[in-house]
Design a protein around this motif. Structure first.
Motif: not given
Length: 148
Positions: A3-6, A30-37, A64-70, A75-76
């Motif tokens: 826990d505790g993503f920050a 939270a990571s995907l939202v943060s990357l979009q921001t 597979d999750e890490f690939s989404k971050l990559a 792309t963004e």
């Protein structure tokens, strides 16, 4: 899952680059939202590079999750935008994966086991970004101007 993503943000290299130090545990949403921001911030500001410090982060995403971050980084983020990663020893495989993906899309990227080495490399990569004219739809009338 931990826990505790920050994260902690700071401007570095004479306010030309953004440094983000992640803390706590993995949270894919939270990571995907943060990357979009972050991508939105990069699109609107003359930031020339990014240092992502994962050394205090429990990087336990499945591949597979890490690939989404990559995918989000590739792309963004702006074209030719340099990204330096700081990792700890047990993250080396993911650091290599991420830097290769970014390099394949024309975004300079390297991974380091120390922030000092990452900062030095990033400083050598910085190129002033030309920002789109201000005052367009959804933009304020205040121009941030070109970096540099």
């Amino acid at each position: 899952m931990p826990d505790g993503f920050a994260y902690t943000l700071s401007m570095v290299l004479d306010d030309k680059a953004l440094s983000i130090q992640l803390h706590g545990g993995c949270d894919i949403e939270a990571s995907l939202v943060s990357l979009q921001t972050l991508a939105d911030t990069l699109a609107k500001n003359p930031i020339e590079g990014l240092l992502m410090d994962y050394s205090r982060y429990e990087l336990t995403f499945e591949m597979d999750e890490f690939s989404k971050l990559a995918d989000a980084y590739c792309t963004e983020f702006p074209d030719r935008f340099p990204v330096a990663f700081v990792y700890r020893e047990n993250q080396v495989g993911r650091a290599i994966y991420m830097t290769r993906r970014l390099e394949e899309t024309g975004r300079p990227s390297r991974a380091f086991d120390s922030a000092d080495m990452a900062m030095s490399w990033l400083q050598d990569q910085l190129v002033p970004r030309v920002m789109p004219p201000s005052g367009g739809p959804g933009q304020s009338g205040t121009s941030l101007g070109a970096a540099g």
